[in-house]
Design a protein around this motif. Structure first.
Motif, mmCIF file in Angstrom:
data_model
loop_
_atom_site.group_PDB
_atom_site.id
_atom_site.type_symbol
_atom_site.label_atom_id
_atom_site.label_comp_id
_atom_site.label_asym_id
_atom_site.label_seq_id
_atom_site.Cartn_x
_atom_site.Cartn_y
_atom_site.Cartn_z
ATOM 1 N N UNK A 91 -0.037 -5.988 4.125
ATOM 2 C CA UNK A 91 -1.053 -5.147 4.500
ATOM 3 C C UNK A 91 -0.691 -3.550 4.322
ATOM 4 N N UNK A 92 0.458 -3.268 4.402
ATOM 5 C CA UNK A 92 0.982 -1.959 4.153
ATOM 6 C C UNK A 92 0.646 -1.613 2.414
ATOM 7 N N UNK A 93 1.007 -2.717 1.770
ATOM 8 C CA UNK A 93 0.905 -2.686 0.303
ATOM 9 C C UNK A 93 -0.632 -2.281 -0.357
ATOM 10 N N UNK A 94 -1.299 -3.121 0.391
ATOM 11 C CA UNK A 94 -2.972 -3.125 -0.068
ATOM 12 C C UNK A 94 -3.491 -1.854 0.592
ATOM 13 N N UNK A 95 -2.964 -1.428 1.853
ATOM 14 C CA UNK A 95 -3.555 -0.198 2.383
ATOM 15 C C UNK A 95 -2.791 1.101 1.348
ATOM 16 N N UNK A 96 -1.702 0.975 0.874
ATOM 17 C CA UNK A 96 -1.156 2.141 0.035
ATOM 18 C C UNK A 96 -0.250 1.803 -0.516
ATOM 19 N N UNK A 97 -0.566 1.316 -1.721
ATOM 20 C CA UNK A 97 0.425 0.735 -2.822
ATOM 21 C C UNK A 97 1.558 1.584 -3.268
ATOM 22 N N UNK A 98 2.663 0.945 -3.274
ATOM 23 C CA UNK A 98 3.902 1.932 -3.530
ATOM 24 C C UNK A 98 4.898 0.968 -4.147
ATOM 25 N N UNK A 99 5.649 1.732 -5.320
ATOM 26 C CA UNK A 99 6.732 0.817 -5.867
ATOM 27 C C UNK A 99 7.714 0.536 -4.927
#
Length: 243
Positions: free
Chosen positions: A164-172
């Motif tokens: 959910x965190x990745x889809x909310x704010x993608x980050x390497x």
């Protein structure tokens, strides 16, 4: 001969201190490049306090542990040279970081309110968020190390949170963490509570499990509330200044 050994020992200690301090300064430089010097100093100091919480907790349990090492935009860690001998010890060390980091962030928050400092409030928010992020119940996060006293399979609860965190704010960084978590998830999938080594490592009373679960939930709830409230204060301050 004794004098020579003392000098060598002192040199090794100095080298460790130099490595820790050097990576800390490098991190400050990189964060300052984007966020400014004073914010960078405050943020890295909060990370340092967090890692020293792990350091002190490990020393209290008699484990050999190295000083913190920092990598810009990935965080910091302390090297456990002696591995915990049971899940309770691992949970104790895991809890030490978020607990120390929360206290430091709270102190920063009170200083911000007392001196009406937007900078300190922003640093405080970063500290609360950093420690809340680390409470995700998934290894290698601190939350995964704490909740493992219940069962390693609880780490699967952290998977949708990370996604959910990745889809909310993608980050390497989240991708890197995902790769680091994959071997731990595979270990949790294969976890056999009847295996002799698991019986030894996870052998603890229901009271111990309940205690750490309570510590985890209380700290998680407090960090969630403070992260939300301080974020709103920072946003109000930014709007007042037209930022």
């Amino acid at each position: 001969m004794i004098k020579l050994l003392f000098l060598l020992f002192s040199g090794a200690k100095f080298a460790k201190l130099l490595t820790s301090g050097g990576t800390m300064i490098i991190s400050i430089f990189f964060y300052a490049w984007i966020f400014g010097w004073w914010y960078a100093v405050g943020f890295v100091l909060l990370m340092f306090v967090h890692e020293m919480g792990h350091f002190i907790a490990a020393r209290q349990r008699g484990l050999d542990v190295g000083l913190p090492t920092f990598i810009p935009f990935l965080g910091a860690w302390v090297e456990l040279k002696d591995l915990p001998h049971d899940a309770e010890t691992e949970a104790y060390i895991g809890l030490g970081g978020p607990l120390a980091g929360t206290v430091a962030s709270l102190l920063c928050y009170f200083l911000a309110r007392n001196f009406d400092s937007d900078l300190l409030m922003a640093v405080s928010y970063s500290g609360f968020f950093l420690n809340l992020f680390n409470m995700i119940p998934l290894s290698p996060f601190d939350g995964g190390r704490i909740t493992a006293v219940l069962t390693p399979r609880i780490w699967f609860v952290g998977v949708p949170v990370l996604l959910a965190l990745f889809f909310y704010r993608p980050s390497p960084m989240l991708i890197i963490i995902g790769f680091m978590a994959w071997p731990q998830l595979w270990r949790a999938w294969k976890y056999d509570p009847e295996a002799e080594e698991n019986k030894i490592y996870y052998n603890m009373s229901a009271q111990v499990r309940f205690t750490y679960a309570a510590y985890y939930l209380i700290l998680l709830a407090f960090l969630a509330v403070m992260t939300n409230d301080v974020h709103e204060m920072v946003q109000v301050a930014r709007q007042a200044k037209g930022i």
